[in-house]
Design an enzyme around this catalytic site. Sequence first.
Site, PDB file in Angstrom:
ATOM      1  N   ASP A 110     -10.601 -28.364  57.127  1.00  0.00           N
ATOM      2  CA  ASP A 110     -10.389 -27.002  56.643  1.00  0.00           C
ATOM      3  C   ASP A 110     -11.274 -26.914  55.404  1.00  0.00           C
ATOM      4  O   ASP A 110     -10.990 -27.569  54.388  1.00  0.00           O
ATOM      5  CB  ASP A 110      -8.923 -26.774  56.274  1.00  0.00           C
ATOM      6  CG  ASP A 110      -8.696 -25.350  55.820  1.00  0.00           C
ATOM      7  OD1 ASP A 110      -9.528 -24.832  55.052  1.00  0.00           O
ATOM      8  OD2 ASP A 110      -7.691 -24.749  56.216  1.00  0.00           O
ATOM      9  N   HIS A 111     -12.344 -26.135  55.471  1.00  0.00           N
ATOM     10  CA  HIS A 111     -13.326 -26.242  54.386  1.00  0.00           C
ATOM     11  C   HIS A 111     -12.779 -25.772  53.038  1.00  0.00           C
ATOM     12  O   HIS A 111     -13.359 -26.059  51.999  1.00  0.00           O
ATOM     13  CB  HIS A 111     -14.640 -25.522  54.744  1.00  0.00           C
ATOM     14  CG  HIS A 111     -14.605 -24.039  54.553  1.00  0.00           C
ATOM     15  ND1 HIS A 111     -14.142 -23.171  55.499  1.00  0.00           N
ATOM     16  CD2 HIS A 111     -14.975 -23.262  53.510  1.00  0.00           C
ATOM     17  CE1 HIS A 111     -14.233 -21.930  55.042  1.00  0.00           C
ATOM     18  NE2 HIS A 111     -14.735 -21.950  53.831  1.00  0.00           N
ATOM     19  N   HIS A 168      -6.701 -21.541  56.028  1.00  0.00           N
ATOM     20  CA  HIS A 168      -7.086 -21.425  54.612  1.00  0.00           C
ATOM     21  C   HIS A 168      -5.946 -20.918  53.711  1.00  0.00           C
ATOM     22  O   HIS A 168      -5.682 -21.476  52.658  1.00  0.00           O
ATOM     23  CB  HIS A 168      -8.283 -20.487  54.458  1.00  0.00           C
ATOM     24  CG  HIS A 168      -9.446 -20.836  55.336  1.00  0.00           C
ATOM     25  ND1 HIS A 168      -9.742 -22.124  55.693  1.00  0.00           N
ATOM     26  CD2 HIS A 168     -10.390 -20.069  55.923  1.00  0.00           C
ATOM     27  CE1 HIS A 168     -10.816 -22.135  56.459  1.00  0.00           C
ATOM     28  NE2 HIS A 168     -11.231 -20.901  56.618  1.00  0.00           N
TER      29      HIS A 168
HETATM   30  C1  BG6 Z   1     -14.122 -19.098  57.769  1.00  0.00           C
HETATM   31  C2  BG6 Z   1     -13.823 -17.846  58.544  1.00  0.00           C
HETATM   32  O1  BG6 Z   1     -13.296 -20.153  58.183  1.00  0.00           O
HETATM   33  O2  BG6 Z   1     -13.889 -18.840  56.385  1.00  0.00           O
HETATM   34  C3  BG6 Z   1     -14.705 -16.705  58.076  1.00  0.00           C
HETATM   35  O3  BG6 Z   1     -14.046 -18.092  59.932  1.00  0.00           O
HETATM   36  C4  BG6 Z   1     -14.544 -16.500  56.594  1.00  0.00           C
HETATM   37  O4  BG6 Z   1     -14.410 -15.506  58.775  1.00  0.00           O
HETATM   38  C5  BG6 Z   1     -14.720 -17.830  55.853  1.00  0.00           C
HETATM   39  O5  BG6 Z   1     -15.525 -15.582  56.173  1.00  0.00           O
HETATM   40  C6  BG6 Z   1     -14.354 -17.676  54.389  1.00  0.00           C
HETATM   41  O6  BG6 Z   1     -14.756 -18.822  53.694  1.00  0.00           O
HETATM   42  P1  BG6 Z   1     -15.155 -18.739  52.164  1.00  0.00           P
HETATM   43  O7  BG6 Z   1     -15.452 -20.161  51.790  1.00  0.00           O
HETATM   44  O8  BG6 Z   1     -16.342 -17.824  52.063  1.00  0.00           O
HETATM   45  O9  BG6 Z   1     -13.964 -18.184  51.462  1.00  0.00           O
END
Ligand code: BG6
Length: 502
Positions: free
Chosen positions: A193-194, A256
């Site tokens: 989960d990034h 997230h």
């Molecule tokens: C991704 C989603 O996992 O996370 C995207 O698939 C979203 O739709 C993105 O834009 C948001 O990541 P961050 O790091 O820009 O908040």
Amino acid sequence: MTRAKSKVDAAPPTTLFLFGAHGDLVKRLLMPALYNLSRDGLLDNGLHIVGVDHNEVSDADFAAKLHDFIIEQARSKHPEGADQALDPALWAKLAKRISYISGDFLDDGTYQAIGERIAANRTGNAVFYLATSPRFFSEVAQRLGQAGLLQEQPDAFRRVVIEKPFGSDLPTAEALNACLLSVMNEKQIYRIDHYLGKETVQNILISRFSNGIFEAFWNNHYIDHVQITAAETVGVETRGNFYDSTGALRDMVPNHLFQLLAMVAMEPPAAFGADAVRGEKAKVVGAIRPWSKADALKNSVRGQYTAGEGDKPGYRQEPKVDPDSRTETFVALKVMIDNWRWVGVPFYLRTGKRMSVRDTEIAICFKQAPYAQFRDTEVERLQPNYLRIQIQPNEGMWFDLMAKRPGPALVMENVELGFAYKDFFQMQPSTGYETLIYDCLTGDQTLFQRADNIENGWRAVQPFLDAWRDGGKIDHYAAGEDGPESADELLARDGRAWHSLG
Ligand code: BG6
């Protein structure tokens, strides 16, 4: 995040296979992250990067394509500094270790070639990074298993990294977990989960548990409610196909937003090791109250953007989106955590595309001070205090306090006590994937999701998915607005309001 070992040593020699090598993730994030790790001396010279995909391309051309893409991307962001995006000597060193296997993910020959590539390297360690479309996750894992490539030896680890989306609801996530666990054990699986790669997300735990003052008021005696927002200004861009069958809830919430919720709401782990941290996260997400269908409808809002100012198209006009689509691009939810610390404290979550600003933040709203002392003064009402944890952009933490404006009259004003990362720390450019890749190479699973973390997340959103499948409405908001009015009503009904964004 502070973990058992210090993070200064290069990761062990490994062959890192990037499945989906021509995809966006590899070009945009994984390769730049590997470059940054190499810049910081955290990659061993025995690290080999092998792209795997169906296109025919030579090793040298594959490396050259990655190089050109990184420069091109840097140019689009900072035209004047693009040439400094890669240090030529450093890149040349890394490029020597990049190679490519052309093969179909469903063809046994591909796995034979992978086995031969590992045998040709001086290490038996291998990481298989599935940066593919999710429909290949099970297929690739099964084939890796059948080819004997997941068999570990005392001196050779085998690990698999799985990107999101991990399933599309509870049954599919359970099925994917069962499939993975039939060919490898939990210790070999790194579910990404990034958000957990973000410094500000990792810092929530560290701040909570390293500063004695927080624990005293971190509970339902002092906290009125918590708001978690991930607002984006971008629309669905080129991902209409994926997004239209996914929607904001699946795309952002069980992963997230629940990571943020877990970091804020979990009990202190006994140690910052993988088992303890993930155990506490599983417990708190598992304690989210499963709403009945009727309550799920009452406690959720779905929104979809329509055309907005400045020629912004509506969602239904975006490429590869069904012109009659009922997919939500915004969602707001109220969830309750039924444990001793949080019973009675609502957690309001919202996320959406094409909102007014980019802002990911957690706003913790404290119970209001009693008004009695102010009854005979000019102060009409008191404002609640918020602790705001700003995940991005303008990373930092702010505490809103009431103070008396200097002067003879008693006039109260909201002031901020704050800490901005940029004022204290010099941060090297990073993608957020550096820590995650390094941790996988060094065998630290703390920042990766365990099977139960994933399933608990889906279990908590399943009532909303079920309720929406059988009914419920979708409200509209113009691109550039902060969701539909019904999102404000969700809080107004409880006598509360969203903290303003930006
Ligand atoms: C991704 C989603 O996992 O996370 C995207 O698939 C979203 O739709 C993105 O834009 C948001 O990541 P961050 O790091 O820009 O908040």
